[in-house]
Design a protein around this motif. Structure first.
Motif, mmCIF file in Angstrom:
data_model
loop_
_atom_site.group_PDB
_atom_site.id
_atom_site.type_symbol
_atom_site.label_atom_id
_atom_site.label_comp_id
_atom_site.label_asym_id
_atom_site.label_seq_id
_atom_site.Cartn_x
_atom_site.Cartn_y
_atom_site.Cartn_z
ATOM 1 N N THR A 282 1.959 94.795 31.775
ATOM 2 C CA THR A 282 3.518 95.186 31.526
ATOM 3 C C THR A 282 4.349 94.056 32.387
ATOM 4 O OG1 THR A 282 3.072 97.530 31.265
ATOM 5 C CG2 THR A 282 5.348 96.924 31.680
ATOM 6 N N VAL A 283 5.377 93.530 31.938
ATOM 7 C CA VAL A 283 6.224 92.514 32.467
ATOM 8 C C VAL A 283 7.533 93.108 32.319
ATOM 9 C CG1 VAL A 283 7.321 90.330 32.426
ATOM 10 C CG2 VAL A 283 4.783 90.598 31.658
ATOM 11 N N ALA B 121 4.603 94.776 27.029
ATOM 12 C CA ALA B 121 3.963 95.929 27.470
ATOM 13 C C ALA B 121 2.540 95.825 26.434
ATOM 14 C CB ALA B 121 4.452 97.459 27.350
ATOM 15 N N GLY B 122 1.352 95.588 27.003
ATOM 16 C CA GLY B 122 0.185 95.816 25.879
ATOM 17 C C GLY B 122 -0.971 95.235 26.726
ATOM 18 N N TRP B 123 -2.054 95.156 25.788
ATOM 19 C CA TRP B 123 -3.321 94.469 26.573
ATOM 20 C C TRP B 123 -3.307 93.058 26.810
ATOM 21 C CZ3 TRP B 123 -7.676 96.749 28.176
ATOM 22 C CH2 TRP B 123 -8.740 95.925 28.561
ATOM 23 N N SER B 124 -3.851 92.507 27.817
ATOM 24 C CA SER B 124 -3.857 91.062 28.455
ATOM 25 C C SER B 124 -5.157 90.639 28.720
ATOM 26 C CB SER B 124 -2.606 90.765 28.911
ATOM 27 O OG SER B 124 -2.205 89.377 29.074
ATOM 28 N N GLY B 125 -6.077 90.510 28.097
ATOM 29 C CA GLY B 125 -7.395 90.168 28.678
ATOM 30 C C GLY B 125 -7.942 90.467 29.908
ATOM 31 N N SER B 126 -7.948 89.702 30.792
ATOM 32 C CA SER B 126 -8.695 90.093 32.265
ATOM 33 C C SER B 126 -7.685 90.787 33.134
ATOM 34 C CB SER B 126 -8.700 88.875 32.907
ATOM 35 O OG SER B 126 -7.529 87.824 33.181
ATOM 36 N N TYR B 127 -6.193 90.879 32.450
ATOM 37 C CA TYR B 127 -5.242 91.790 33.273
ATOM 38 C C TYR B 127 -5.270 93.133 32.732
ATOM 39 C CZ TYR B 127 -2.893 87.701 35.244
ATOM 40 O OH TYR B 127 -2.781 86.405 35.966
ATOM 41 N N GLY C 283 16.732 88.079 36.715
ATOM 42 C CA GLY C 283 15.969 86.829 35.801
ATOM 43 C C GLY C 283 14.544 86.933 36.527
ATOM 44 N N THR C 284 14.425 87.611 37.684
ATOM 45 C CA THR C 284 12.999 87.660 38.267
ATOM 46 C C THR C 284 12.054 88.613 37.422
ATOM 47 O OG1 THR C 284 13.747 87.619 40.604
ATOM 48 C CG2 THR C 284 11.740 88.332 40.324
ATOM 49 N N GLU C 285 10.656 88.041 37.195
ATOM 50 C CA GLU C 285 9.718 88.709 36.567
ATOM 51 C C GLU C 285 8.911 89.260 37.371
ATOM 52 O OE1 GLU C 285 7.876 86.430 33.472
ATOM 53 O OE2 GLU C 285 9.952 85.873 32.511
ATOM 54 N N VAL C 286 8.506 90.759 36.996
ATOM 55 C CA VAL C 286 7.642 91.468 37.838
ATOM 56 C C VAL C 286 6.577 91.937 36.869
ATOM 57 C CG1 VAL C 286 7.199 93.265 39.372
ATOM 58 C CG2 VAL C 286 9.218 92.308 39.442
ATOM 59 N N SER C 287 5.078 91.652 37.114
ATOM 60 C CA SER C 287 4.051 92.202 36.253
ATOM 61 C C SER C 287 3.096 93.122 36.900
ATOM 62 C CB SER C 287 3.418 90.835 35.624
ATOM 63 O OG SER C 287 2.545 90.222 36.840
ATOM 64 N N TYR C 288 2.663 94.165 36.204
ATOM 65 C CA TYR C 288 1.846 95.269 36.565
ATOM 66 C C TYR C 288 0.629 95.196 35.605
ATOM 67 C CZ TYR C 288 6.350 97.046 38.059
ATOM 68 O OH TYR C 288 7.551 96.986 38.669
ATOM 69 N N GLU D 23 11.542 104.156 37.724
ATOM 70 C CA GLU D 23 11.165 104.895 36.917
ATOM 71 C C GLU D 23 9.691 104.818 36.573
ATOM 72 O OE1 GLU D 23 12.108 105.311 32.107
ATOM 73 O OE2 GLU D 23 13.563 104.152 33.540
ATOM 74 N N THR D 24 8.847 105.575 36.274
ATOM 75 C CA THR D 24 7.528 105.523 35.797
ATOM 76 C C THR D 24 7.227 104.749 34.676
ATOM 77 O OG1 THR D 24 6.976 107.685 37.115
ATOM 78 C CG2 THR D 24 5.330 106.645 35.507
ATOM 79 N N ILE D 25 6.363 103.732 34.572
ATOM 80 C CA ILE D 25 6.226 102.630 33.582
ATOM 81 C C ILE D 25 4.764 102.816 33.087
ATOM 82 C CG2 ILE D 25 8.076 101.225 33.854
ATOM 83 C CD1 ILE D 25 6.276 99.433 35.360
#
Length: 346
Positions: free
Chosen positions: A275-276, A265-271, A282-287, A305-307
């Protein structure tokens, strides 16, 4: 005084006369010698003698000659008398002594002693006992009746064959119709069974999705889908859109689609704020593009739940949530299909 006179000469068989000055001698004709031509065909003479004695025998001869068709004509003719010289007739055998002839001969002297002779008319020759019992008295009518009977039997046989053929064709048609109806019934039953199976399958799937939907949640609310997964464009470094965009007002809550653990959870450039969330399978969901984040790495969250909050951070043209889904192996999948596969309506 007796005188010796010469004895008279025996009459000569030859006689002489003078004709035209010439003396001619003739031999006296003796009809008892060989001048009478011998009679040939003695058996034929005997037959003629027998015919002379009885008109019934003549009728038998006519029957043998002309057949049943001329019997009536022969019966209507009078008897024919045949006479022979006594020198020949005396040497002929009696007609009754000939084989097969005694039954046809009858005299007054034998009327009470000989066997009874069939007095049936000649027109009844060739009539069977059965026909006689039925009252048939004429051979021609009997023959005609036989021909008509044979024709009727042939017609009856042909009619029976035609009826049998019709019955066979009808039976075959009925069997074919029954087979067709059976095939249709089987096809209908199979279709109904298949439809029932599909309905049951759909029902089971709906129940599964409903149950599954209870454990999954849509990532945000009050949204509009603006950009689908895989859409091409120069705005993205990969050349196509790698997620699903939910346009919503800034500050709209971002929710966990399923229970899991926050990977990062944090800053990720163009994204922007990114949050991952790793789910239990095992499935990954990113916001991405959040205005703020409410969780930290390693935190466990539950479904709904609010993330974080909707925003427009990073490479963004307006407030929206950029959602991506990757399998446990790292392959990207269409978020729309994945969410619907979990029973959610998007």
């Amino acid at each position: 005084m007796a005188s010796n006179q010469p004895a008279p000469e025996a009459p000569s068989p030859f006689r002489s006369d003078t004709v035209g000055g010439e003396e001619r001698t003739w031999e006296e004709w003796n009809p008892t010698e060989e001048s009478i031509r011998p009679v040939r065909g003695r058996h034929r003479v005997a037959k003629q003698r027998g015919l002379a004695r009885s008109s019934t025998v003549l009728g038998v001869g006519v029957i043998a000659a002309v057949g049943a068709g001329g019997m009536a004509t022969a019966q209507s003719k009078p008897p024919v008398s045949i006479s022979l010289p006594d020198s020949i007739a005396d040497n002929l055998p009696d007609a009754k002594s000939l084989p097969g002839m005694s039954a046809f001969m009858s005299d007054d002297s034998d009327a009470g002693t000989g066997p009874a002779t069939d007095a049936s008319p000649l027109t009844t020759a060739g009539i069977t006992a059965a026909e006689a019992e039925q009252g048939a008295t004429d051979a021609g009518e009997a023959l005609r009746a036989r021909i008509l009977q044979q024709a009727e039997q042939q017609q009856a046989g042909a009619a029976a064959e035609a009826k049998a053929a019709e019955e066979k064709a009808a039976a075959e048609q009925a069997a074919a119709q029954a087979a067709k109806q059976q095939s249709k019934a089987e096809a209908d039953a199979a279709a109904e069974k298949k439809a029932a199976e599909e309905a049951a399958k759909k029902k089971a799937e709906a129940e599964r999705l409903a149950k599954l939907a209870a454990s999954y949640a849509v990532p945000t609310s009050s949204y509009t889908i603006t950009t689908a997964y895989g859409q091409a464009g120069s705005m993205w470094s990969s050349g196509y859109h790698t997620g699903l965009d939910f346009a919503a007002p800034t500050g709209t809550p971002v929710k966990a689609v399923h229970s899991g653990t926050v990977k990062s959870a944090g800053w990720s450039g163009s994204y922007g704020y990114h949050t991952v969330l790793v789910l239990d399978d095992g499935t990954e969901v990113s916001y991405s593009h959040q205005s703020s984040m409410d969780v930290t790495a390693g935190q466990k969250v539950s479904t709904g739940e609010t993330i974080g909050r909707v925003g427009s951070t990073g490479n963004s043209t307006g407030p929206h949530l950029h959602l991506e889904v990757h399998t446990a192996g790292g392959s990207a999948v269409d978020p729309m299909s994945w969410l619907r596969g979990k029973g959610l309506t998007v």
